[in-house]
Design a protein around this motif. Structure first.
Motif, PDB file in Angstrom:
ATOM      1  N   ASN A 115      56.092  25.795  59.950  1.00  0.00           N
ATOM      2  CA  ASN A 115      57.536  25.724  60.217  1.00  0.00           C
ATOM      3  C   ASN A 115      58.013  24.281  60.340  1.00  0.00           C
ATOM      4  OD1 ASN A 115      58.141  28.442  60.062  1.00  0.00           O
ATOM      5  ND2 ASN A 115      57.674  28.798  62.219  1.00  0.00           N
TER       6      ASN A 115
ATOM      7  N   ARG B 123      60.727  22.371  57.883  1.00  0.00           N
ATOM      8  CA  ARG B 123      61.914  21.669  58.409  1.00  0.00           C
ATOM      9  C   ARG B 123      61.947  20.224  57.905  1.00  0.00           C
ATOM     10  NH1 ARG B 123      60.660  24.684  63.015  1.00  0.00           N
ATOM     11  NH2 ARG B 123      59.579  22.913  63.940  1.00  0.00           N
TER      12      ARG B 123
ATOM     13  N   LYS C  27      63.612  19.790  54.457  1.00  0.00           N
ATOM     14  CA  LYS C  27      65.035  20.137  54.250  1.00  0.00           C
ATOM     15  C   LYS C  27      65.915  18.908  54.321  1.00  0.00           C
ATOM     16  CE  LYS C  27      64.688  24.891  55.737  1.00  0.00           C
ATOM     17  NZ  LYS C  27      65.094  25.908  56.647  1.00  0.00           N
TER      18      LYS C  27
END
Length: 193
Positions: free
Chosen positions: A186, A190, A193
């Protein structure tokens, strides 16, 4: 036929046999099919690795998931081939990569092979991949990735992937070292992005 057995590394669950014919390899492959053993073969030498354990499987899965997240987020078309056996009798070589990928299109030989190394010794893996024609091989050892690119004279150790030139390998190493796989994936997602 003379077969000698030696340990490929202390406590690894691996055996190295010499003077093994291709026909014997195929018979052993069939006999061991349901055991989870992995067979690596080069010019009459056969390494039989017992089913992998947590020190191998967890980093392998984390690394492959990180790479797949990267390729998906960057819209890089890929086809995972996993540990599909590659090689043939005519080459005198055969191997099951820990993970492998075709980039762009499906191919009979993967473009990228990944090896998670938790033991040393055994058969020259790069020679097998050279004969088969795998463009790039990554070795993950102690949370460090070493990249080898195929050249006309053999493999060359390089600092970055040539198949994925924008990929920050140090970032992949960092997230592969995180204690919790779910959190690592995760956090990596992130960061992209």
């Amino acid at each position: 036929m003379v077969v000698t057995i030696s340990q490929a590394g202390s406590g690894t669950g691996a055996a190295l046999l010499s003077n093994v014919t291709w026909e014997t390899l195929e018979k052993l492959d069939a006999d061991l099919a349901k055991t989870g053993a992995h067979l690596t073969y080069l010019d009459g030498c056969l390494e039989i690795m017992s089913p992998f354990y947590e020190a191998h499987e967890e980093p392998k899965k984390t690394l492959s998931q990180l790479l797949e997240i990267y390729m998906r987020m960057k819209d890089i078309r890929f086809y995972g081939r996993g540990s599909t056996t590659i090689g043939m009798k005519e080459l005198g070589a055969r191997k099951e990569p820990d993970e492998s990928y075709c980039l762009g299109t499906r191919k009979s030989i993967p473009d990228l092979a990944i090896e998670v190394t938790v033991t040393s010794g055994g058969i020259d893996t790069l020679e097998i991949y050279r004969r088969v024609g795998v463009q790039e091989v990554w070795f993950w050892e102690d949370s460090v990735i070493s990249v080898y690119c195929l050249r006309p004279t053999g493999y060359e150790l390089v600092s970055n992937s040539e198949l994925l030139p924008e990929l920050d390998l140090r970032s992949i190493e960092f997230y592969s070292r995180m204690a919790d796989q779910y959190d690592a994936l995760n956090a990596f997602m992130r960061s992209l992005k």
